[in-house]
Design an enzyme around this catalytic site. Structure first.
Site, PDB file in Angstrom:
ATOM      1  CD  GLU A   8      -2.584  -1.329   2.549  1.00 55.72           C
ATOM      2  OE1 GLU A   8      -3.812  -1.418   2.603  1.00 55.72           O
ATOM      3  OE2 GLU A   8      -1.858  -1.448   3.539  1.00 55.72           O
ATOM      4  CB  CYS A  12       2.808   7.511   3.233  1.00 59.15           C
ATOM      5  SG  CYS A  12       3.241   6.320   4.484  1.00 59.15           S
ATOM      6  CB  CYS A  70       7.049  -4.821   9.633  1.00 56.71           C
ATOM      7  SG  CYS A  70       8.430  -4.092  10.547  1.00 56.71           S
ATOM      8  CB  CYS A 104       5.727  -1.735  16.919  1.00 54.91           C
ATOM      9  SG  CYS A 104       7.414  -1.353  16.442  1.00 54.91           S
ATOM     10  CB  CYS A 135       2.492  -1.271  14.169  1.00 59.26           C
ATOM     11  SG  CYS A 135       2.744  -1.165  12.391  1.00 59.26           S
ATOM     12  CB  CYS A 152       0.582   6.700  11.403  1.00 63.80           C
ATOM     13  SG  CYS A 152       1.582   7.902  10.608  1.00 63.80           S
TER      14      CYS A 152
HETATM   15  N1  SAH Z   1       8.744   1.169  10.360  1.00 66.57           N
HETATM   16  C1  SAH Z   1       8.976   2.525  10.488  1.00 66.57           C
HETATM   17  C2  SAH Z   1       8.068   3.415   9.674  1.00 66.57           C
HETATM   18  C3  SAH Z   1       6.616   3.047   9.528  1.00 66.57           C
HETATM   19  S1  SAH Z   1       5.373   3.528  10.616  1.00 66.57           S
HETATM   20  C4  SAH Z   1       8.911   2.955  11.944  1.00 66.57           C
HETATM   21  O1  SAH Z   1       8.447   2.178  12.745  1.00 66.57           O
HETATM   22  O2  SAH Z   1       9.368   4.053  12.243  1.00 66.57           O
HETATM   23  C5  SAH Z   1       5.364   5.307  10.758  1.00 66.57           C
HETATM   24  C6  SAH Z   1       5.070   5.758  12.192  1.00 66.57           C
HETATM   25  O3  SAH Z   1       3.737   5.353  12.592  1.00 66.57           O
HETATM   26  C7  SAH Z   1       6.019   5.144  13.193  1.00 66.57           C
HETATM   27  O4  SAH Z   1       6.444   6.129  14.123  1.00 66.57           O
HETATM   28  C8  SAH Z   1       5.152   4.116  13.874  1.00 66.57           C
HETATM   29  O5  SAH Z   1       5.602   3.763  15.145  1.00 66.57           O
HETATM   30  C9  SAH Z   1       3.814   4.808  13.895  1.00 66.57           C
HETATM   31  N2  SAH Z   1       2.672   3.922  14.135  1.00 66.57           N
HETATM   32  C10 SAH Z   1       2.604   2.584  13.971  1.00 66.57           C
HETATM   33  N3  SAH Z   1       1.380   2.134  14.339  1.00 66.57           N
HETATM   34  C11 SAH Z   1       0.669   3.206  14.728  1.00 66.57           C
HETATM   35  C12 SAH Z   1      -0.686   3.376  15.167  1.00 66.57           C
HETATM   36  N4  SAH Z   1      -1.526   2.368  15.285  1.00 66.57           N
HETATM   37  N5  SAH Z   1      -1.090   4.635  15.465  1.00 66.57           N
HETATM   38  C13 SAH Z   1      -0.247   5.683  15.322  1.00 66.57           C
HETATM   39  N6  SAH Z   1       1.025   5.577  14.879  1.00 66.57           N
HETATM   40  C14 SAH Z   1       1.479   4.349  14.590  1.00 66.57           C
HETATM   41 FE1  SF4 Z   2       7.361  -2.345  11.659  1.00 63.16          FE
HETATM   42 FE2  SF4 Z   2       5.089  -1.146  12.353  1.00 63.16          FE
HETATM   43 FE3  SF4 Z   2       7.090  -1.246  14.084  1.00 63.16          FE
HETATM   44 FE4  SF4 Z   2       7.311   0.341  11.925  1.00 63.16          FE
HETATM   45  S1  SF4 Z   2       5.813   0.560  13.600  1.00 63.16           S
HETATM   46  S2  SF4 Z   2       8.841  -1.075  12.718  1.00 63.16           S
HETATM   47  S3  SF4 Z   2       6.181  -0.901  10.420  1.00 63.16           S
HETATM   48  S4  SF4 Z   2       5.952  -3.024  13.281  1.00 63.16           S
END
Ligand code: SAH
Ligand code: SF4
Length: 369
Positions: free
Chosen positions: A114, A129, A136, A140, A143, A356
């Site tokens: 996406e 984006c 991944c 986290c 996410c 995000c």
């Molecule tokens: N993998 C990279 C970039 C992708 S996510 C990273 O983790 O930095 C972009 C941002 O969105 C990151 O700061 C991530 O932690 C945040 N993010 C992930 N899940 C989220 C959610 N459910 N709500 C808000 N931000 C989120």
């Molecule tokens: Fe991976 Fe999501 Fe963590 Fe970014 S926020 S490193 S995409 S698991």
């Protein structure tokens, strides 16, 4: 190109009519000028053909060989017989009530990814984006992409083509790129760096308008510092202490806060560039005044801006909630009092799961249906 805001458009989901097939011919997008020159030589063509192609692919965003009108017809035919323009097939395009567009693409290996196009009225700019991996591995806890697990690294061509395909489809001049889609870019380092170089030098996107966001893969931040790139580095810190960060980001057990801060400071020292610290706001987990004060203390004297991201829901079962606006404002004020610039990220496209952390939601739903 026109830069009219797309927000007057009604929300739609439009399946793209073209048949979705797995593409087997190699793509030209993703090749730099040297590589294109070598490919043209293999076809018995002169080096200037490679330069013409380079312009069509990256500057004029052509999507079909037949549109490359200053190339002779037999040459266009030869290209079409041997190559595709880009590797990605557009499968679906969704338009949010706020004008944000989410694109679903299929890669040559049959995976879906996406990309999200956003319009920012205050700056009258488009920003895209893009994804760096399918799924991944970093996991986290808040996410949606993390829930997919790791599937595959995207190629240089897959990464670059998201920008070019969306630019051509939307007919907009996209001047900002954020690598914040699916995946951890630092775990696909070589392809991501090559794609960024191509987007900067070939597609002519200013390097300072390209942001790479990482969950904090310390050896790769150290490596990036030596690349001599003026891009914007964003680091997903999300907690100022190991105890809180361990709970929401398992990667912290490998690269704890102190080591990450050492790497960020060295990066700033080497590049002279300000770093963005991302901080997802999770109710009752990392949003207390204690956390705000601890964050301010951790970042004291470090050349960073802070971007608070109110949690975007990915499903009730994960047990996270967004804090109230009051809590977010209080947290912001406490950190600002230490002299830091703090912004709160505006939510885009949450009605089509494009905000995000929400990328992959619909993919999960579709594949598990
Ligand atoms: N993998 C990279 C970039 C992708 S996510 C990273 O983790 O930095 C972009 C941002 O969105 C990151 O700061 C991530 O932690 C945040 N993010 C992930 N899940 C989220 C959610 N459910 N709500 C808000 N931000 C989120
Ligand atoms: Fe991976 Fe999501 Fe963590 Fe970014 S926020 S490193 S995409 S698991």
């Amino acid at each position: 190109m026109s830069c009219a805001p797309p927000s007057s458009e009604t929300p739609i989901t439009s399946p793209v009519p073209a048949a979705v097939e797995t593409v087997t011919k190699p793509a030209l997008i993703g090749k730099n000028l040297e590589e294109l020159t070598a490919l043209m030589a293999d076809l018995g063509e002169k080096p200037f053909r490679a330069k013409q192609l380079f312009q069509w692919l990256y500057v004029k965003s052509a999507r079909k060989f037949e549109d490359m009108t200053d190339l002779a017809k037999p040459f266009r035919q030869k290209l079409a017989d041997n190559f595709t323009v880009g590797p990605l097939t557009m499968v679906e395009r969704q338009v949010s009530a706020d004008g944000t567009r989410k694109y679903l693409f299929k890669t040559p290996t049959g995976q879906t990814i996406e990309s999200v196009l956003m319009y920012f009225e205050d700056r009258d700019t488009y920003s895209i984006c893009i994804s760096s991996q399918v799924g991944c591995a970093v996991d986290c806890k808040f996410c949606a992409t993390g829930k997919l697990g790791f599937k595959q690294n995207l190629t240089v061509a897959d990464i670059t083509d998201q920008y070019l395909a969306v630019q051509a489809d939307a007919g907009k001049d996209i001047r900002n790129i954020v690598m914040m889609g699916q995946g951890e870019p630092m775990l696909n380092y070589d392809n991501v760096i090559a794609a960024i170089r191509l987007l900067n030098t070939a597609a002519e996107v200013g390097i300072r308008h390209i942001t790479l966001s990482t969950s904090g893969i310390v050896p790769k931040i150290d490596a990036l510092a030596k690349e001599g790139m003026q891009l914007v580095l964003a680091v997903s810190l999300h907690a100022p202490d190991d105890e809180t960060r361990n709970k929401i980001m398992p990667i912290n057990t490998k690269y704890p806060v102190a080591e990450l801060m050492r790497s960020i400071k060295d990066y700033i020292g080497t590049t002279g560039r300000r770093v963005t610290i991302e901080y997802v706001m999770l109710k009752g987990i990392n949003d207390s005044q204690w956390h705000a004060e601890k964050l301010a203390e951790l970042l004291r004297g470090v050349k960073v801006n802070i971007n608070l991201i109110p949690y975007n829901p990915i499903g009730d079962s994960y047990g996270f909630e967004r804090p109230s606006n009051n809590t977010i404002m209080r947290f912001m004020e406490t950190v600002m009092a230490s002299g830091k610039k703090v912004t709160v990220r505006v939510e885009r496209g949450s009605d089509i799961a494009a905000a995000c952390g929400q990328l992959a939601n619909q993919y999960i739903e579709k594949t598990s249906a």
